[in-house]
Write an enzyme that holds these catalytic residues in place. Structure first.
Site, PDB file in Angstrom:
ATOM      1  CB  VAL A 129      -0.892  -0.007   1.278  1.00  0.00           C
ATOM      2  CG1 VAL A 129      -1.912  -1.105   1.188  1.00  0.00           C
ATOM      3  CG2 VAL A 129      -0.202  -0.043   2.568  1.00  0.00           C
TER       4      VAL A 129
ATOM      5  CB  CYS B 232       7.012   7.679  -6.836  1.00  0.00           C
ATOM      6  SG  CYS B 232       5.949   8.056  -5.297  1.00  0.00           S
TER       7      CYS B 232
ATOM      8  CB  THR C  26       4.403  10.205  -2.995  1.00  0.00           C
ATOM      9  OG1 THR C  26       3.380   9.234  -3.712  1.00  0.00           O
ATOM     10  CG2 THR C  26       4.057  10.574  -1.570  1.00  0.00           C
TER      11      THR C  26
END
Length: 348
Positions: free
Chosen positions: A130, A186, A188
């Site tokens: 996750v 990514c 994030t």
């Protein structure tokens, strides 16, 4: 109240390994195979602890076939059907000990995971993945999976701090995936402002895990074989690669031809493309946290694997480590302001 941690945190680009006296005469003398006994599953592992990431553009069955020949590991992405799993297992029984079945924390993912592991009992590894491993829901999910599969080795993440590594290990995980935001596709850190420099995260999380006889995977942030070696030197038991394994014949992603050149699509699993492909689009309450890139086609992955393993062997000879196991004990990092001479940085 907001707090600033003034301790310096470092990434792979911030350090180099200091060379040390060595008795090794050749890179060929270096042993890269590691053997581990896992805390909760009580299972044994033996192989070269480099893992293809559980992304649909990297963690493919085609990738697993090749990596298995080199004793490397593949975390198979979660979007294969049970029929595809059964077909692969029947044709490649020798590869099944070198791969993990992946799952998110949703009920549909877990049901599929159960079906795969019941249909193919030779698969002994589970990768629970996750974006935010800090949620209580995920901790409870890890406990449930451990209860359901007491003898399977569980990889779980992602986290970046020691206290969460300890909690996940005590909840039933064997190997903790370390890394929030360092991946090549990514976003994030840009979208959320959350993250942790990967080298420091690995060092701190390895210390926490090893104190409980657990293990960690450095997941993300490697752009060259030297970064892989630094991750091992920092204490990682395994290193997971995405971008470095993208763009090959065995990688997933659409093959594109333009102006006589070939490219393969590579994208983060929280990108808009991935969410459109598997979830019908980006939900209105969330943002895409991955990007889409066209990677110049690299051909067969075997050459890249040899390059990575050759680089790690060379690292070991420079620091006097006859085995990969000894690398972290022989590691002294020095802080630097420049990694390489940039004069021909645009040349291959």
């Amino acid at each position: 109240m907001p707090h600033i941690d003034n301790d310096v945190k470092l990434d792979f680009k911030d350090v180099l390994l200091r060379p040390k006296r060595s008795t090794l005469k050749s890179r060929s003398e270096v042993e890269l195979t590691r053997s581990f006994s896992f805390r909760n599953s009580k299972q044994m592992y033996s192989g070269i602890p480099v893992i293809a990431a559980n992304m649909d553009t990297v963690g493919t069955f085609e990738m697993a076939r090749v990596l298995c020949k080199f004793s490397l590991f593949t975390a198979i992405h979660k979007h294969y059907s049970i029929h595809q799993w059964q077909e692969f297992a029947s044709q490649n029984p020798d590869c099944l000990e070198c791969l993990a079945a992946s799952s998110g924390s949703g009920s549909a993912d877990f049901e599929q995971l159960e079906q795969i592991l019941e249909a193919i009992p030779q698969v002994k590894y589970i990768c629970l993945d996750v974006a935010n491993g800090y949620s209580e829901h995920f901790v409870e999910f890890v406990k449930d999976v451990r209860k359901r599969f007491p003898q399977h080795t569980i990889m779980a993440g992602n986290v970046v701090t020691g206290e969460m590594v300890e909690e996940l290990i005590l909840s039933g995980a064997d190997i903790i995936k370390v890394g929030i935001g360092p991946g090549s596709v990514c976003t994030t850190r840009k979208k959320t402002g959350v993250g942790y420099p990967q080298l420091s995260a690995v060092m701190e999380c390895a210390d926490a895990a090893h104190g409980l006889k657990g293990h960690i995977i450095s997941d993300g942030g490697c752009s060259c074989p030297g970064d892989v070696a630094k991750a091992f030197g920092a204490g990682a038991d395994f290193v997971m690669l995405g971008g470095m394994l993208a763009g090959h014949s065995e990688s997933g992603g659409e093959l594109i031809e333009r102006d006589g050149k070939k490219y393969k699509l590579f994208y983060g699993m929280s990108s808009e493309m991935a969410m459109k492909k598997y979830s019908g689009g980006v939900a209105e309450y969330r943002a895409s946290e991955g990007k889409i890139v066209e990677v110049p086609f690299k051909g067969d992955v075997e050459h890249t694997i040899r390059d990575i393993l050759g680089g790690i062997r060379s690292t070991c000879t420079y620091v006097g480590a006859a085995k990969l196991k000894e690398l972290s004990r022989r590691t002294t990092f020095i802080r630097v302001t420049q990694q390489v001479n940039p004069i021909f940085s645009n040349s291959q």
